[in-house]
Design a protein around this motif. Structure first.
Motif, PDB file in Angstrom:
ATOM      1  N   SER A 191       0.831  -1.197   0.000  1.00 45.80           N
ATOM      2  CA  SER A 191       0.000   0.000   0.000  1.00 45.80           C
ATOM      3  C   SER A 191       0.864   1.244   0.000  1.00 45.80           C
ATOM      4  CB  SER A 191      -0.927   0.003   1.220  1.00 45.80           C
ATOM      5  OG  SER A 191      -0.180  -0.109   2.412  1.00 45.80           O
ATOM      6  N   LYS A 192       0.277   2.332  -0.455  1.00 47.34           N
ATOM      7  CA  LYS A 192       0.955   3.623  -0.364  1.00 47.34           C
ATOM      8  C   LYS A 192       0.718   4.188   1.036  1.00 47.34           C
ATOM      9  CE  LYS A 192       0.924   4.860  -5.251  1.00 47.34           C
ATOM     10  NZ  LYS A 192       0.228   5.637  -6.299  1.00 47.34           N
ATOM     11  N   ARG A 193       1.522   5.154   1.412  1.00 48.11           N
ATOM     12  CA  ARG A 193       1.410   5.785   2.719  1.00 48.11           C
ATOM     13  C   ARG A 193      -0.037   6.233   2.987  1.00 48.11           C
ATOM     14  NH1 ARG A 193       5.800   6.215   5.373  1.00 48.11           N
ATOM     15  NH2 ARG A 193       7.177   5.721   3.645  1.00 48.11           N
ATOM     16  N   GLY A 194      -0.531   5.973   4.183  1.00 43.93           N
ATOM     17  CA  GLY A 194      -1.890   6.372   4.519  1.00 43.93           C
ATOM     18  C   GLY A 194      -2.878   5.222   4.457  1.00 43.93           C
ATOM     19  N   PHE A 195      -2.444   4.089   3.855  1.00 40.79           N
ATOM     20  CA  PHE A 195      -3.329   2.924   3.738  1.00 40.79           C
ATOM     21  C   PHE A 195      -2.609   1.690   4.281  1.00 40.79           C
ATOM     22  CE2 PHE A 195      -4.517   6.054   0.655  1.00 40.79           C
ATOM     23  CZ  PHE A 195      -5.870   6.175   0.891  1.00 40.79           C
ATOM     24  N   SER A 196      -3.394   0.800   4.870  1.00 41.15           N
ATOM     25  CA  SER A 196      -2.783  -0.318   5.579  1.00 41.15           C
ATOM     26  C   SER A 196      -2.921  -1.642   4.836  1.00 41.15           C
ATOM     27  CB  SER A 196      -3.386  -0.443   6.973  1.00 41.15           C
ATOM     28  OG  SER A 196      -2.854  -1.582   7.617  1.00 41.15           O
ATOM     29  N   ALA A 197      -1.828  -2.065   4.233  1.00 43.79           N
ATOM     30  CA  ALA A 197      -1.782  -3.405   3.633  1.00 43.79           C
ATOM     31  C   ALA A 197      -1.933  -4.456   4.739  1.00 43.79           C
ATOM     32  CB  ALA A 197      -0.458  -3.600   2.897  1.00 43.79           C
ATOM     33  N   LEU A 198      -1.345  -4.149   5.891  1.00 44.05           N
ATOM     34  CA  LEU A 198      -1.370  -5.090   7.021  1.00 44.05           C
ATOM     35  C   LEU A 198      -2.800  -5.391   7.467  1.00 44.05           C
ATOM     36  CD1 LEU A 198       0.199  -6.650   9.224  1.00 44.05           C
ATOM     37  CD2 LEU A 198       0.253  -4.533  10.548  1.00 44.05           C
ATOM     38  N   ALA A 199      -3.628  -4.333   7.600  1.00 43.07           N
ATOM     39  CA  ALA A 199      -5.005  -4.539   8.066  1.00 43.07           C
ATOM     40  C   ALA A 199      -5.782  -5.417   7.091  1.00 43.07           C
ATOM     41  CB  ALA A 199      -5.701  -3.195   8.255  1.00 43.07           C
ATOM     42  N   LEU A 200      -5.570  -5.232   5.795  1.00 42.41           N
ATOM     43  CA  LEU A 200      -6.274  -6.058   4.808  1.00 42.41           C
ATOM     44  C   LEU A 200      -5.792  -7.515   4.871  1.00 42.41           C
ATOM     45  CD1 LEU A 200      -8.371  -6.073   2.484  1.00 42.41           C
ATOM     46  CD2 LEU A 200      -6.457  -5.732   0.901  1.00 42.41           C
ATOM     47  N   ALA A 201      -4.484  -7.682   5.030  1.00 46.26           N
ATOM     48  CA  ALA A 201      -3.928  -9.040   5.118  1.00 46.26           C
ATOM     49  C   ALA A 201      -4.506  -9.787   6.314  1.00 46.26           C
ATOM     50  CB  ALA A 201      -2.406  -8.984   5.219  1.00 46.26           C
ATOM     51  N   ARG A 202      -4.628  -9.071   7.428  1.00 48.02           N
ATOM     52  CA  ARG A 202      -5.173  -9.696   8.642  1.00 48.02           C
ATOM     53  C   ARG A 202      -6.654  -9.984   8.502  1.00 48.02           C
ATOM     54  NH1 ARG A 202      -2.080  -6.008  13.223  1.00 48.02           N
ATOM     55  NH2 ARG A 202      -0.221  -7.311  13.378  1.00 48.02           N
ATOM     56  N   LYS A 203      -7.371  -9.038   7.890  1.00 44.96           N
ATOM     57  CA  LYS A 203      -8.822  -9.169   7.835  1.00 44.96           C
ATOM     58  C   LYS A 203      -9.281 -10.233   6.840  1.00 44.96           C
ATOM     59  CE  LYS A 203     -13.074  -6.683   7.226  1.00 44.96           C
ATOM     60  NZ  LYS A 203     -13.763  -5.756   6.358  1.00 44.96           N
ATOM     61  N   CYS A 204      -8.664 -10.266   5.680  1.00 48.86           N
ATOM     62  CA  CYS A 204      -9.209 -11.104   4.602  1.00 48.86           C
ATOM     63  C   CYS A 204      -8.338 -12.294   4.200  1.00 48.86           C
ATOM     64  CB  CYS A 204      -9.430 -10.258   3.351  1.00 48.86           C
ATOM     65  SG  CYS A 204     -10.572  -8.921   3.619  1.00 48.86           S
ATOM     66  N   PHE A 205      -7.072 -12.290   4.578  1.00 55.56           N
ATOM     67  CA  PHE A 205      -6.181 -13.314   4.026  1.00 55.56           C
ATOM     68  C   PHE A 205      -5.391 -14.077   5.084  1.00 55.56           C
ATOM     69  CE2 PHE A 205      -6.650  -9.945   0.721  1.00 55.56           C
ATOM     70  CZ  PHE A 205      -7.334 -10.700  -0.229  1.00 55.56           C
ATOM     71  N   HIS A 206      -5.888 -14.169   6.304  1.00 48.27           N
ATOM     72  CA  HIS A 206      -5.225 -14.942   7.367  1.00 48.27           C
ATOM     73  C   HIS A 206      -3.751 -14.581   7.466  1.00 48.27           C
ATOM     74  CE1 HIS A 206      -8.742 -17.487   6.539  1.00 48.27           C
ATOM     75  NE2 HIS A 206      -8.336 -17.526   5.288  1.00 48.27           N
ATOM     76  N   GLY A 207      -3.418 -13.309   7.256  1.00 51.47           N
ATOM     77  CA  GLY A 207      -1.999 -12.969   7.116  1.00 51.47           C
ATOM     78  C   GLY A 207      -1.500 -11.944   8.096  1.00 51.47           C
ATOM     79  N   GLY A 208      -0.357 -11.373   7.763  1.00 53.26           N
ATOM     80  CA  GLY A 208       0.283 -10.366   8.593  1.00 53.26           C
ATOM     81  C   GLY A 208       1.419  -9.718   7.830  1.00 53.26           C
ATOM     82  N   GLY A 209       2.338  -9.075   8.545  1.00 50.24           N
ATOM     83  CA  GLY A 209       3.487  -8.446   7.889  1.00 50.24           C
ATOM     84  C   GLY A 209       3.753  -7.072   8.422  1.00 50.24           C
ATOM     85  N   HIS A 210       4.000  -6.150   7.503  1.00 49.71           N
ATOM     86  CA  HIS A 210       4.293  -4.760   7.859  1.00 49.71           C
ATOM     87  C   HIS A 210       3.138  -3.874   7.422  1.00 49.71           C
ATOM     88  CE1 HIS A 210       8.368  -6.178   8.489  1.00 49.71           C
ATOM     89  NE2 HIS A 210       8.342  -6.696   7.279  1.00 49.71           N
ATOM     90  N   LEU A 211       3.149  -2.637   7.907  1.00 46.04           N
ATOM     91  CA  LEU A 211       2.066  -1.712   7.591  1.00 46.04           C
ATOM     92  C   LEU A 211       1.837  -1.577   6.078  1.00 46.04           C
ATOM     93  CD1 LEU A 211       0.104   0.183   8.996  1.00 46.04           C
ATOM     94  CD2 LEU A 211       1.822   1.982   8.831  1.00 46.04           C
ATOM     95  N   LEU A 212       2.897  -1.363   5.332  1.00 43.04           N
ATOM     96  CA  LEU A 212       2.754  -1.110   3.892  1.00 43.04           C
ATOM     97  C   LEU A 212       3.079  -2.326   3.025  1.00 43.04           C
ATOM     98  CD1 LEU A 212       4.461   2.429   3.677  1.00 43.04           C
ATOM     99  CD2 LEU A 212       2.077   1.903   4.192  1.00 43.04           C
ATOM    100  N   ALA A 213       3.522  -3.400   3.648  1.00 43.25           N
ATOM    101  CA  ALA A 213       3.893  -4.601   2.888  1.00 43.25           C
ATOM    102  C   ALA A 213       3.474  -5.818   3.694  1.00 43.25           C
ATOM    103  CB  ALA A 213       5.393  -4.638   2.634  1.00 43.25           C
ATOM    104  N   ALA A 214       2.460  -6.521   3.204  1.00 39.25           N
ATOM    105  CA  ALA A 214       1.934  -7.631   3.995  1.00 39.25           C
ATOM    106  C   ALA A 214       1.570  -8.783   3.065  1.00 39.25           C
ATOM    107  CB  ALA A 214       0.712  -7.167   4.789  1.00 39.25           C
ATOM    108  N   GLY A 215       1.130  -9.882   3.652  1.00 40.73           N
ATOM    109  CA  GLY A 215       0.788 -11.037   2.827  1.00 40.73           C
ATOM    110  C   GLY A 215      -0.062 -12.025   3.583  1.00 40.73           C
ATOM    111  N   GLY A 216      -0.542 -13.026   2.874  1.00 41.93           N
ATOM    112  CA  GLY A 216      -1.356 -14.056   3.503  1.00 41.93           C
ATOM    113  C   GLY A 216      -1.734 -15.119   2.498  1.00 41.93           C
ATOM    114  N   LYS A 217      -2.848 -15.785   2.773  1.00 46.02           N
ATOM    115  CA  LYS A 217      -3.303 -16.886   1.920  1.00 46.02           C
ATOM    116  C   LYS A 217      -4.790 -16.729   1.633  1.00 46.02           C
ATOM    117  CE  LYS A 217       0.386 -19.627   1.984  1.00 46.02           C
ATOM    118  NZ  LYS A 217       1.002 -20.620   2.851  1.00 46.02           N
ATOM    119  N   LEU A 218      -5.213 -17.294   0.511  1.00 49.49           N
ATOM    120  CA  LEU A 218      -6.636 -17.403   0.220  1.00 49.49           C
ATOM    121  C   LEU A 218      -6.904 -18.862  -0.108  1.00 49.49           C
ATOM    122  CD1 LEU A 218      -9.317 -15.770  -0.221  1.00 49.49           C
ATOM    123  CD2 LEU A 218      -8.706 -15.658  -2.623  1.00 49.49           C
ATOM    124  N   TRP A 219      -7.799 -19.489   0.656  1.00 49.15           N
ATOM    125  CA  TRP A 219      -8.029 -20.928   0.515  1.00 49.15           C
ATOM    126  C   TRP A 219      -9.258 -21.208  -0.349  1.00 49.15           C
ATOM    127  CZ3 TRP A 219      -4.194 -23.984   2.124  1.00 49.15           C
ATOM    128  CH2 TRP A 219      -3.318 -23.471   3.087  1.00 49.15           C
TER     129      TRP A 219
END
Ligand SMILES: [Mn+2]
Length: 362
Positions: free
Chosen positions: A296-324
């Motif tokens: 994500s660009k500054r001001g938006f949270s890649a981390l929050a989306l990774a946690r919410k939708c993709f069972h994931g985690g990471g950093h504020l602007l760089a995150a990851g997870g899985k989709l089953w």
């Protein structure tokens, strides 16, 4: 970053000195930071005269194999390649150093083995919110570019190095510079004064950065560019919220002959566009699983989306997870729908709070 606590450094040095068999472990699909920090620690432990080895859940991608050198090595093991040796190594270790991950689920199949070992565990990592109860000693910092940078500052404080980067083993210095370079996307993100201080120290110590850049930026196979072109031309979707997403399915991967590591960095490309706030890259790994990368660009949270939708985690602007598939979505064909729905929800306002947006103090 702020200086590392001297008491913790001497605690670590005591643990390293007392242990005889020491093993480093890092996360699944190891990236430059995971491999760089592991190999740097390995080289340092050898200077200390230890029986040292590095284990990974799976091997390094071709694009990063240069870090380990040409020689076949018995001190670098992967669970998927050498399962018995990897497990035996962890069980025989009297100290385990966990690098570049903050949660045991990140070592996948090795999780239970790691949990069952009696050896004390040290964490050296830069991800948010680690499970500190799992470790006997933790160096967990988010005000740092990478695990390689944190490890560099820790190693400098060791009596063997005496604050002089030229005392680091050459291979360790090279590995640290490489991991920092890949994790910052060549100084493009998460770069602090301490990051440049590290780079300066390593350059002065003789690290050949040009050589690293050739390996990291100019050594991919042509198929990588071809498949990226195809994805950008016909596979890039844009939501009304300014989120770009791309899905690479198994069939396309196979038709281009892709191997692990070939799609490294694809997720960053859409962020070059003015109105794109966030980018999601989904790579199908099997009939049941897609690996998800989010930037994500500054001001938006890649981390929050990774946690919410993709069972994931990471950093504020760089995150990851899985989709089953079969769990989150019924089939691959339903992925677009899932994305559009969840992205719209993520960007919608609930009582004035928009999850996608990062609070000013974060
Ligand atoms: Mn990292």
């Amino acid at each position: 970053m702020e200086a590392v606590d001297k008491k913790k450094i001497s605690h670590l040095h005591g643990m390293l000195s007392r242990a005889r068999i020491i093993t480093t472990i890092s996360h699944v699909h190891p990236d430059g930071d995971a491999i760089g920090s592991s190999l740097a620690m390995l080289e340092f432990l050898r200077v200390m005269g230890k029986d040292a080895a590095s284990v990974f859940p799976d091997p390094a991608p071709d694009s990063l194999s240069f870090l380990a050198g040409e020689m076949p090595r018995t001190d670098i093991l992967s669970y998927s390649g050498e399962p018995r040796e990897t497990v035996a190594r962890l069980q025989a270790s009297d100290l385990i150093i966990c690098l570049d991950f903050n949660d045991f689920t990140r070592v996948e199949g090795l999780r239970d083995i790691l949990l069952a070992t009696q050896a004390p565990k040290v964490l050296i990592d830069h991800h948010k919110d680690p499970d500190l109860t799992a470790f006997d000693l933790a160096f967990s910092r988010v005000d740092v570019s990478s695990t390689c940078e944190l490890l560099y500052h820790i190693l400098l404080e060791m009596p063997e190095i005496q604050g002089d980067p030229s005392r680091l083993p050459q291979a360790a210095a090279h590995a640290l510079m490489t991991g920092m370079t890949t994790d910052t996307n060549n100084f493009a993100n998460s770069t602090y004064p301490s990051t440049f201080a590290m780079a300066a120290g390593l350059l002065r110590a003789g690290v050949n950065r040009d050589d690293i850049l050739v390996h990291v930026l100019q050594d991919y196979p042509l198929r990588r560019l071809r498949v990226l072109g195809k994805l950008l031309d016909s596979g890039l979707h844009l939501t009304p919220e300014g989120v770009a997403w791309m899905v690479l399915d198994l069939e396309t991967s196979a038709s281009y002959g892709l191997t692990e590591g070939d799609t490294e960095g694809f997720v960053n490309v859409p962020l070059s566009v003015r109105d794109i706030r966030m980018s999601i890259f989904l790579k199908q790994e099997s009939d049941t699983c897609l690996r998800v990368s989010i930037r994500s660009k500054r001001g938006f949270s890649a981390l929050a989306l990774a946690r919410k939708c993709f069972h994931g985690g990471g950093h504020l602007l760089a995150a990851g997870g899985k989709l089953w598939i079969g769990q989150d979505v019924a089939s691959l064909a339903e992925v677009p729908d899932f994305l559009e729905r969840n992205i719209a929800d993520f960007f919608s306002s609930k009582n004035g709070v928009i999850e996608a947006q990062v609070q000013v103090n974060e």
